[in-house]
Design a protein around this motif. Structure first.
Motif, short mmCIF file in Angstrom:
data_model
loop_
_atom_site.label_atom_id
_atom_site.label_comp_id
_atom_site.label_asym_id
_atom_site.label_seq_id
_atom_site.Cartn_x
_atom_site.Cartn_y
_atom_site.Cartn_z
N ALA A 64 -36.00 54.50 -54.01
CA ALA A 64 -34.81 54.12 -54.70
C ALA A 64 -33.76 53.79 -53.64
CB ALA A 64 -34.06 55.13 -55.77
N VAL A 65 -33.74 54.67 -52.42
CA VAL A 65 -32.91 54.61 -51.51
C VAL A 65 -33.28 53.10 -50.63
CG1 VAL A 65 -32.14 55.49 -49.00
CG2 VAL A 65 -32.03 56.74 -51.21
N VAL A 66 -34.41 53.03 -50.36
CA VAL A 66 -35.13 51.76 -49.76
C VAL A 66 -34.78 50.55 -50.46
CG1 VAL A 66 -37.12 50.73 -48.89
CG2 VAL A 66 -36.59 53.34 -48.36
N LEU A 67 -35.20 50.45 -51.76
CA LEU A 67 -34.63 49.30 -52.50
C LEU A 67 -33.39 49.06 -52.68
CD1 LEU A 67 -37.43 49.63 -55.23
CD2 LEU A 67 -37.56 48.21 -53.47
N GLY A 68 -32.74 49.94 -52.79
CA GLY A 68 -30.98 49.72 -52.79
C GLY A 68 -30.60 49.17 -51.42
N CYS A 69 -31.10 49.57 -50.37
CA CYS A 69 -30.38 49.16 -48.89
C CYS A 69 -31.22 47.70 -48.78
CB CYS A 69 -31.39 50.09 -47.99
SG CYS A 69 -30.45 51.38 -47.70
N VAL A 70 -32.28 47.52 -49.40
CA VAL A 70 -32.71 46.18 -49.38
C VAL A 70 -31.93 45.12 -50.16
CG1 VAL A 70 -34.42 44.70 -49.87
CG2 VAL A 70 -34.94 46.62 -48.73
N ALA A 71 -31.46 45.56 -51.47
CA ALA A 71 -30.73 44.78 -52.24
C ALA A 71 -29.15 44.53 -51.54
CB ALA A 71 -30.56 45.45 -53.57
N ALA A 72 -28.96 45.71 -51.20
CA ALA A 72 -27.54 45.35 -50.37
C ALA A 72 -27.47 44.37 -49.19
CB ALA A 72 -26.98 46.84 -50.08
N VAL A 73 -28.49 44.47 -48.54
CA VAL A 73 -28.60 43.52 -47.48
C VAL A 73 -28.65 42.23 -47.99
CG1 VAL A 73 -30.10 42.63 -45.51
CG2 VAL A 73 -29.58 45.06 -45.66
N ILE A 74 -29.44 41.94 -48.92
CA ILE A 74 -29.64 40.58 -49.63
C ILE A 74 -28.37 40.03 -50.05
CG2 ILE A 74 -30.64 39.28 -51.65
CD1 ILE A 74 -33.11 40.94 -50.87
N VAL A 75 -27.48 41.04 -50.76
CA VAL A 75 -26.25 40.64 -51.39
C VAL A 75 -25.10 40.18 -50.16
CG1 VAL A 75 -24.34 41.50 -52.61
CG2 VAL A 75 -26.43 41.99 -53.54
N LEU A 76 -25.17 41.26 -49.30
CA LEU A 76 -24.28 40.89 -48.08
C LEU A 76 -24.55 39.78 -47.31
CD1 LEU A 76 -22.08 42.17 -46.05
CD2 LEU A 76 -24.05 42.94 -44.85
N LEU A 77 -25.75 39.22 -47.13
CA LEU A 77 -26.27 38.00 -46.42
C LEU A 77 -25.86 36.84 -47.50
CD1 LEU A 77 -29.79 38.93 -44.99
CD2 LEU A 77 -27.45 38.48 -43.82
N GLY A 78 -26.00 37.12 -48.72
CA GLY A 78 -25.66 36.02 -49.58
C GLY A 78 -24.01 35.93 -49.70
N TYR A 79 -23.37 36.85 -49.42
CA TYR A 79 -21.92 36.79 -49.43
C TYR A 79 -21.39 36.03 -48.14
CZ TYR A 79 -17.04 38.39 -49.43
OH TYR A 79 -15.58 38.36 -49.42
N ILE A 80 -22.10 36.62 -47.12
CA ILE A 80 -21.76 35.99 -45.80
C ILE A 80 -22.06 34.47 -45.92
CG2 ILE A 80 -22.32 35.92 -43.37
CD1 ILE A 80 -22.66 38.72 -43.58
N ASN A 81 -23.15 34.07 -46.43
CA ASN A 81 -23.65 32.63 -46.50
C ASN A 81 -22.67 31.70 -47.53
OD1 ASN A 81 -25.37 30.80 -45.39
ND2 ASN A 81 -26.94 31.19 -46.62
#
Length: 86
Positions: A64-81
């Protein structure tokens, strides 16, 4: 010259493999000396049942921690983009 070295090496290996007694490795001698003074206690083949359940929970938590970190990185990259000017 290298063919002769190979032949000599092969002869030495056959001679060493054919020895009647083989000397134990340094680690085996060290452990034998250590265990002579202080023998190791018995170690069970399988883990205790009480420890097995805690390991399963920790694997789910780590997943769950790994999947949560992956989701957070995807959201962060989408927000920056999204905020980047074109």
């Amino acid at each position: 010259m290298s063919e002769r070295d190979d032949e000599e090496r092969e002869f030495d290996l056959k001679w060493a493999d054919g020895a009647e007694q083989k000397e134990p490795s340094a680690r085996a001698r060290m452990l034998a000396a250590r265990w002579k003074e202080n023998p190791p206690g018995p170690v069970p083949f399988r883990a205790d049942p009480e420890h097995v359940g805690s390991r399963r929970r920790s694997s789910w938590v780590s997943t769950a921690v790994v999947l949560g970190c992956v989701a957070a990185v995807i959201v962060l990259l989408g927000y920056i983009n999204f905020r980047a000017p074109y």
